[in-house]
Design a protein around this motif. Structure first.
Motif, PDB file in Angstrom:
ATOM      1  N   ARG A  40       0.876  -1.219   0.019  1.00 39.93           N
ATOM      2  CA  ARG A  40       0.045  -0.007  -0.047  1.00 39.93           C
ATOM      3  C   ARG A  40       1.017   1.146  -0.060  1.00 39.93           C
ATOM      4  O   ARG A  40       0.761   2.223  -0.738  1.00 39.93           O
ATOM      5  CB  ARG A  40      -0.911  -0.084   1.161  1.00 39.93           C
ATOM      6  CG  ARG A  40      -1.909   1.109   1.323  1.00 39.93           C
ATOM      7  CD  ARG A  40      -3.004   0.974   2.470  1.00 39.93           C
ATOM      8  NE  ARG A  40      -2.251   1.034   3.757  1.00 39.93           N
ATOM      9  CZ  ARG A  40      -2.053   0.087   4.516  1.00 39.93           C
ATOM     10  NH1 ARG A  40      -2.279  -0.915   4.159  1.00 39.93           N
ATOM     11  NH2 ARG A  40      -1.530   0.142   5.788  1.00 39.93           N
ATOM     12  N   PHE A  41       1.764   1.386   0.845  1.00 43.06           N
ATOM     13  CA  PHE A  41       2.843   2.513   0.946  1.00 43.06           C
ATOM     14  C   PHE A  41       3.551   2.688  -0.378  1.00 43.06           C
ATOM     15  O   PHE A  41       3.828   3.609  -0.702  1.00 43.06           O
ATOM     16  CB  PHE A  41       3.432   2.448   2.042  1.00 43.06           C
ATOM     17  CG  PHE A  41       2.889   2.738   3.573  1.00 43.06           C
ATOM     18  CD1 PHE A  41       2.533   4.012   3.896  1.00 43.06           C
ATOM     19  CD2 PHE A  41       3.236   1.769   4.524  1.00 43.06           C
ATOM     20  CE1 PHE A  41       1.849   4.393   4.911  1.00 43.06           C
ATOM     21  CE2 PHE A  41       2.553   2.023   5.812  1.00 43.06           C
ATOM     22  CZ  PHE A  41       1.958   3.435   5.922  1.00 43.06           C
ATOM     23  N   GLY A  42       4.097   1.372  -1.107  1.00 42.38           N
ATOM     24  CA  GLY A  42       4.716   1.504  -2.199  1.00 42.38           C
ATOM     25  C   GLY A  42       4.037   2.092  -3.376  1.00 42.38           C
ATOM     26  O   GLY A  42       4.389   2.872  -3.988  1.00 42.38           O
ATOM     27  N   GLU A  43       2.822   1.575  -3.357  1.00 43.63           N
ATOM     28  CA  GLU A  43       1.871   1.985  -4.500  1.00 43.63           C
ATOM     29  C   GLU A  43       1.433   3.629  -4.297  1.00 43.63           C
ATOM     30  O   GLU A  43       1.716   4.319  -5.380  1.00 43.63           O
ATOM     31  CB  GLU A  43       0.669   1.287  -4.448  1.00 43.63           C
ATOM     32  CG  GLU A  43      -0.493   1.479  -5.679  1.00 43.63           C
ATOM     33  CD  GLU A  43       0.052   1.437  -6.907  1.00 43.63           C
ATOM     34  OE1 GLU A  43      -0.566   2.096  -7.899  1.00 43.63           O
ATOM     35  OE2 GLU A  43       0.951   1.031  -7.250  1.00 43.63           O
ATOM     36  N   ARG A  44       1.367   3.947  -2.983  1.00 46.53           N
ATOM     37  CA  ARG A  44       0.926   5.524  -2.934  1.00 46.53           C
ATOM     38  C   ARG A  44       2.168   6.270  -3.174  1.00 46.53           C
ATOM     39  O   ARG A  44       2.204   7.341  -3.928  1.00 46.53           O
ATOM     40  CB  ARG A  44       0.374   5.747  -1.305  1.00 46.53           C
ATOM     41  CG  ARG A  44      -0.768   5.113  -1.157  1.00 46.53           C
ATOM     42  CD  ARG A  44      -1.850   5.787  -1.784  1.00 46.53           C
ATOM     43  NE  ARG A  44      -2.112   7.307  -1.620  1.00 46.53           N
ATOM     44  CZ  ARG A  44      -2.894   8.125  -1.839  1.00 46.53           C
ATOM     45  NH1 ARG A  44      -3.422   7.747  -2.799  1.00 46.53           N
ATOM     46  NH2 ARG A  44      -2.807   9.385  -1.362  1.00 46.53           N
ATOM     47  N   GLY A  45       3.450   5.716  -2.841  1.00 45.21           N
ATOM     48  CA  GLY A  45       4.754   6.641  -3.213  1.00 45.21           C
ATOM     49  C   GLY A  45       4.831   6.448  -4.750  1.00 45.21           C
ATOM     50  O   GLY A  45       5.305   7.406  -5.341  1.00 45.21           O
ATOM     51  N   ARG A  46       4.495   5.341  -5.182  1.00 47.62           N
ATOM     52  CA  ARG A  46       4.644   5.338  -6.969  1.00 47.62           C
ATOM     53  C   ARG A  46       3.686   6.284  -7.496  1.00 47.62           C
ATOM     54  O   ARG A  46       4.315   7.121  -8.503  1.00 47.62           O
ATOM     55  CB  ARG A  46       4.406   3.930  -7.431  1.00 47.62           C
ATOM     56  CG  ARG A  46       4.745   3.882  -8.608  1.00 47.62           C
ATOM     57  CD  ARG A  46       4.152   2.413  -9.344  1.00 47.62           C
ATOM     58  NE  ARG A  46       2.930   2.339  -9.226  1.00 47.62           N
ATOM     59  CZ  ARG A  46       1.799   2.911  -9.924  1.00 47.62           C
ATOM     60  NH1 ARG A  46       2.212   3.735 -11.103  1.00 47.62           N
ATOM     61  NH2 ARG A  46       0.452   2.667  -9.713  1.00 47.62           N
ATOM     62  N   MET A  47       2.631   6.453  -7.075  1.00 45.75           N
ATOM     63  CA  MET A  47       1.568   7.493  -7.614  1.00 45.75           C
ATOM     64  C   MET A  47       1.961   8.719  -7.483  1.00 45.75           C
ATOM     65  O   MET A  47       1.888   9.774  -8.246  1.00 45.75           O
ATOM     66  CB  MET A  47       0.207   7.283  -6.996  1.00 45.75           C
ATOM     67  CG  MET A  47      -0.515   5.719  -7.352  1.00 45.75           C
ATOM     68  SD  MET A  47      -1.791   5.559  -6.315  1.00 45.75           S
ATOM     69  CE  MET A  47      -2.977   7.020  -6.825  1.00 45.75           C
ATOM     70  N   PHE A  48       2.555   9.019  -6.022  1.00 45.91           N
ATOM     71  CA  PHE A  48       3.239  10.322  -6.066  1.00 45.91           C
ATOM     72  C   PHE A  48       4.440  10.720  -6.740  1.00 45.91           C
ATOM     73  O   PHE A  48       4.338  11.892  -7.329  1.00 45.91           O
ATOM     74  CB  PHE A  48       3.710  10.362  -4.390  1.00 45.91           C
ATOM     75  CG  PHE A  48       4.142  11.832  -4.175  1.00 45.91           C
ATOM     76  CD1 PHE A  48       3.456  12.804  -3.572  1.00 45.91           C
ATOM     77  CD2 PHE A  48       5.559  12.162  -4.237  1.00 45.91           C
ATOM     78  CE1 PHE A  48       3.846  13.940  -3.277  1.00 45.91           C
ATOM     79  CE2 PHE A  48       6.006  13.276  -3.809  1.00 45.91           C
ATOM     80  CZ  PHE A  48       5.218  14.215  -3.398  1.00 45.91           C
ATOM     81  N   ALA A  49       5.334   9.793  -7.140  1.00 45.25           N
ATOM     82  CA  ALA A  49       6.544  10.255  -7.995  1.00 45.25           C
ATOM     83  C   ALA A  49       5.933  10.381  -9.271  1.00 45.25           C
ATOM     84  O   ALA A  49       6.394  11.162  -9.890  1.00 45.25           O
ATOM     85  CB  ALA A  49       7.332   9.100  -7.827  1.00 45.25           C
ATOM     86  N   GLU A  50       4.924   9.560  -9.880  1.00 43.52           N
ATOM     87  CA  GLU A  50       4.727   9.670 -11.331  1.00 43.52           C
ATOM     88  C   GLU A  50       3.919  11.040 -11.549  1.00 43.52           C
ATOM     89  O   GLU A  50       4.108  11.600 -12.488  1.00 43.52           O
ATOM     90  CB  GLU A  50       3.785   8.672 -11.745  1.00 43.52           C
ATOM     91  CG  GLU A  50       4.277   7.151 -11.882  1.00 43.52           C
ATOM     92  CD  GLU A  50       3.408   6.060 -11.890  1.00 43.52           C
ATOM     93  OE1 GLU A  50       2.129   6.226 -12.229  1.00 43.52           O
ATOM     94  OE2 GLU A  50       4.009   4.962 -12.381  1.00 43.52           O
ATOM     95  N   GLU A  51       3.368  11.653 -10.207  1.00 40.91           N
ATOM     96  CA  GLU A  51       2.743  12.941 -10.413  1.00 40.91           C
ATOM     97  C   GLU A  51       3.694  13.788 -10.277  1.00 40.91           C
ATOM     98  O   GLU A  51       3.539  15.105 -10.985  1.00 40.91           O
ATOM     99  CB  GLU A  51       1.542  12.960  -9.337  1.00 40.91           C
ATOM    100  CG  GLU A  51       0.577  14.358  -9.550  1.00 40.91           C
ATOM    101  CD  GLU A  51      -0.295  14.243  -8.688  1.00 40.91           C
ATOM    102  OE1 GLU A  51      -0.964  15.416  -8.476  1.00 40.91           O
ATOM    103  OE2 GLU A  51      -0.775  13.249  -8.047  1.00 40.91           O
TER     104      GLU A  51
END
Length: 350
Positions: free
Chosen positions: A316-327
């Protein structure tokens, strides 16, 4: 259609010289994010020379690279000279004054491992007064460097560290050893606290990717392994294969860790990071990462045990981080910020 052609014509009349210390001869910074009819980019790359191994008082490759950048800016009548790193900004400012260059200077990637003091700070103050603008990777750095170098804070511009998903190279870690926690990086790191936490977690393996000086005075327990001065691609592979990453930071005055944070986020890795104003533009506690107090060994131990035993939370944290980075943490974002700067200087149409 006519207005579009006029905008492209205006951009094509702008010339940008980029001066940087890069090992990749094909590096083109953000040029690919501008249209072909956009600004003209010219590059001056500082290259390390054999003589640098014998001269320690000054980085000769950096000095000669700065001189080359200013000379190229004069030769092509560049509108903007973009420097990467504070030392290059200072050297380019000096040579611009000596050679009477008319190009304005944008000091990009302006970050110190520690803020200069005494005479060195005084010299930087004099030279940086000739710089038109600065780009930093955290908002708190605007305040720190504005005060340190007596530069108006509105000359400092914030943008998230931008990068693509990092490429990796094959790791030497055997497949059966993939169960570990990674800690990556050298500047501003508090490995003393992390090692103390690891000593209380003998059942968990830690792999540190560090510089030699990060290990001075540390006695590593059996469950902590250090990989020293390895290539970036191998460091990223070490991070990719880890269960999650810990970013232990010193409570110092200068923010560090932005590259490592953005890389881990792009790789979808859960992160435990020291709570710090320098990373608050990236780390959102209990959303895309877990924050712990600086130097708090017991709190760090608790956070590590929590993630180690909860794979769903890691995902969950990894996916949220990935979304933040992509944005937020992309090269396109850096290009947009640079375009805004050009617009503000009348060098690019809105």
């Amino acid at each position: 259609m006519e207005r579009s052609n006029q905008r492209e014509a205006a951009m094509s009349n702008t010339t940008v010289v980029c001066c940087a210390e890069m090992s990749d001869p094909n590096w083109t910074w953000v040029a690919q994010h501008f249209p072909s009819a956009g600004p003209r980019f010219v590059f001056a790359i500082c290259r390390r020379r054999k003589i640098d191994n014998y001269i320690t008082a000054v980085n000769l490759g950096r000095v000669l690279g700065a001189l080359d950048g200013v000379m190229k800016a004069k030769q092509v009548k560049a509108d903007v000279l973009v420097t990467h790193g504070p030392a290059l900004a200072a050297w380019c400012a000096l040579f611009s004054w000596l050679l009477r260059s008319k190009s304005i200077i944008l000091a990009h990637s302006f970050n110190f491992a520690s803020v200069p003091r005494g005479l060195k700070r005084a010299v930087f103050r004099v030279l940086l007064a000739r710089v038109d603008g600065f780009v930093v990777f955290s908002n708190v750095e605007r305040e720190i460097y504005s005060e340190a170098f007596d530069v108006p804070i509105d000359q400092f511009h914030f943008v998230h560290w931008g990068m693509a998903k990092p490429a990796t190279t094959p790791s030497i870690i055997p497949a059966e050893d993939y169960g570990y926690i990674a800690a990556i990086g050298g500047n501003g790191r508090d490995y003393k606290t992390l090692v103390a936490a690891a000593r209380l977690l003998p059942d968990i393996k830690f792999v540190l990717v560090v510089r030699p000086e990060n290990l001075y005075g540390l006695e590593l327990p059996r469950n902590v392994f250090a990989r020293v001065d390895i290539a970036f691609g191998e460091a990223m592979e070490t991070l990719r294969l880890a269960r999650f990453m810990v970013l232990p930071l010193n409570p110092g005055e200068v923010p560090c860790g932005h590259i490592t944070l953005a890389a881990a986020m792009h790789l979808g890795k859960a992160i435990i990071a020291t709570s710090s104003p320098g990373v608050s533009d990236y780390v959102q506690n209990e959303d895309n990462a877990i924050s712990v107090k600086a130097g708090a060994v017991d709190e760090l131990v608790g956070a590590i045990r929590r993630l180690w035993g909860d794979s769903a939370a890691c995902e969950r944290f990894g996916e949220r981080g990935r979304m933040f980075a992509e944005e937020n943490c992309t090269e396109a974002g850096v290009a947009r910020q640079f375009r805004s700067y050009l617009v503000s200087r009348g060098l690019c149409p809105q």
